[in-house]
Design a protein around this motif. Structure first.
Motif, PDB file in Angstrom:
ATOM      1  N   PHE A  35       0.903  -1.116  -0.029  1.00  0.00           N
ATOM      2  CA  PHE A  35      -0.052  -0.043   0.033  1.00  0.00           C
ATOM      3  C   PHE A  35       0.838   0.986  -0.120  1.00  0.00           C
ATOM      4  O   PHE A  35       0.436   2.228  -0.117  1.00  0.00           O
ATOM      5  CB  PHE A  35      -0.900   0.062   1.218  1.00  0.00           C
ATOM      6  CG  PHE A  35      -2.276  -0.858   1.195  1.00  0.00           C
ATOM      7  CD1 PHE A  35      -3.072  -0.440   0.335  1.00  0.00           C
ATOM      8  CD2 PHE A  35      -2.106  -2.266   1.518  1.00  0.00           C
ATOM      9  CE1 PHE A  35      -4.308  -1.450   0.177  1.00  0.00           C
ATOM     10  CE2 PHE A  35      -3.204  -2.992   1.278  1.00  0.00           C
ATOM     11  CZ  PHE A  35      -4.432  -2.803   0.677  1.00  0.00           C
ATOM     12  N   ARG A  36       2.140   1.056   0.330  1.00  0.00           N
ATOM     13  CA  ARG A  36       3.003   2.247   0.341  1.00  0.00           C
ATOM     14  C   ARG A  36       3.709   2.309  -1.044  1.00  0.00           C
ATOM     15  O   ARG A  36       4.166   3.444  -1.258  1.00  0.00           O
ATOM     16  CB  ARG A  36       3.999   2.112   1.342  1.00  0.00           C
ATOM     17  CG  ARG A  36       3.251   2.120   3.051  1.00  0.00           C
ATOM     18  CD  ARG A  36       2.531   3.274   3.268  1.00  0.00           C
ATOM     19  NE  ARG A  36       3.791   4.473   3.356  1.00  0.00           N
ATOM     20  CZ  ARG A  36       3.428   5.692   3.502  1.00  0.00           C
ATOM     21  NH1 ARG A  36       2.074   6.148   3.556  1.00  0.00           N
ATOM     22  NH2 ARG A  36       4.302   6.562   3.633  1.00  0.00           N
ATOM     23  N   ILE A  37       3.947   1.543  -1.783  1.00  0.00           N
ATOM     24  CA  ILE A  37       4.674   1.287  -2.908  1.00  0.00           C
ATOM     25  C   ILE A  37       3.655   1.471  -4.410  1.00  0.00           C
ATOM     26  O   ILE A  37       2.892   0.677  -4.131  1.00  0.00           O
ATOM     27  CB  ILE A  37       5.633   0.193  -2.966  1.00  0.00           C
ATOM     28  CG1 ILE A  37       6.515   0.192  -1.933  1.00  0.00           C
ATOM     29  CG2 ILE A  37       6.254   0.219  -4.550  1.00  0.00           C
ATOM     30  CD1 ILE A  37       7.300  -1.053  -1.739  1.00  0.00           C
ATOM     31  N   GLU A  38       4.002   2.323  -5.153  1.00  0.00           N
ATOM     32  CA  GLU A  38       3.244   2.345  -6.428  1.00  0.00           C
ATOM     33  C   GLU A  38       3.790   1.718  -7.437  1.00  0.00           C
ATOM     34  O   GLU A  38       4.924   2.215  -8.131  1.00  0.00           O
ATOM     35  CB  GLU A  38       2.741   3.838  -6.730  1.00  0.00           C
ATOM     36  CG  GLU A  38       1.508   4.425  -6.010  1.00  0.00           C
ATOM     37  CD  GLU A  38       0.359   3.759  -6.306  1.00  0.00           C
ATOM     38  OE1 GLU A  38      -0.060   3.263  -7.204  1.00  0.00           O
ATOM     39  OE2 GLU A  38      -0.247   3.523  -5.140  1.00  0.00           O
ATOM     40  N   ALA A  39       3.342   0.692  -7.627  1.00  0.00           N
ATOM     41  CA  ALA A  39       3.883  -0.118  -9.007  1.00  0.00           C
ATOM     42  C   ALA A  39       3.017  -0.988  -9.560  1.00  0.00           C
ATOM     43  O   ALA A  39       1.791  -1.334  -8.854  1.00  0.00           O
ATOM     44  CB  ALA A  39       5.151  -0.984  -8.449  1.00  0.00           C
TER      45      ALA A  39
END
Length: 76
Positions: A35-39
């Motif tokens: 939920f913290r990393i956008e990929a």
């Protein structure tokens, strides 16, 4: 959270590289980081989480509520 509380190291001997270390992370940490990393991969993983939770509980989840709870955490 301390790294030692959410990880486990597995040491083994590999014929090609000698001693190797594999680190396993707690599922809670993996979900949090997704939920913290956008990929693309993390987005697919989040969709799978929501699908699995919704399927197992036989009800529709409020995704905005869950994302709001996780987005309030800071890794710093």
């Amino acid at each position: 959270m301390r790294e030692s509380e959410v990880t486990k190291e597995y040491r083994y001997t590999c014929l090609m590289h000698g001693e190797c270390i594999r680190v396993y992370y707690n599922l809670e940490v993996i979900v949090f980081l997704s939920f913290r990393i956008e990929a693309l991969y993390t987005k697919s993983f989040r969709e799978w989480i929501f699908y699995s939770l919704g399927k197992s509980q036989n009800r529709i989840l409020d995704c905005d509520l869950i994302i709001g709870e996780y987005s309030s955490f800071d890794l710093n």
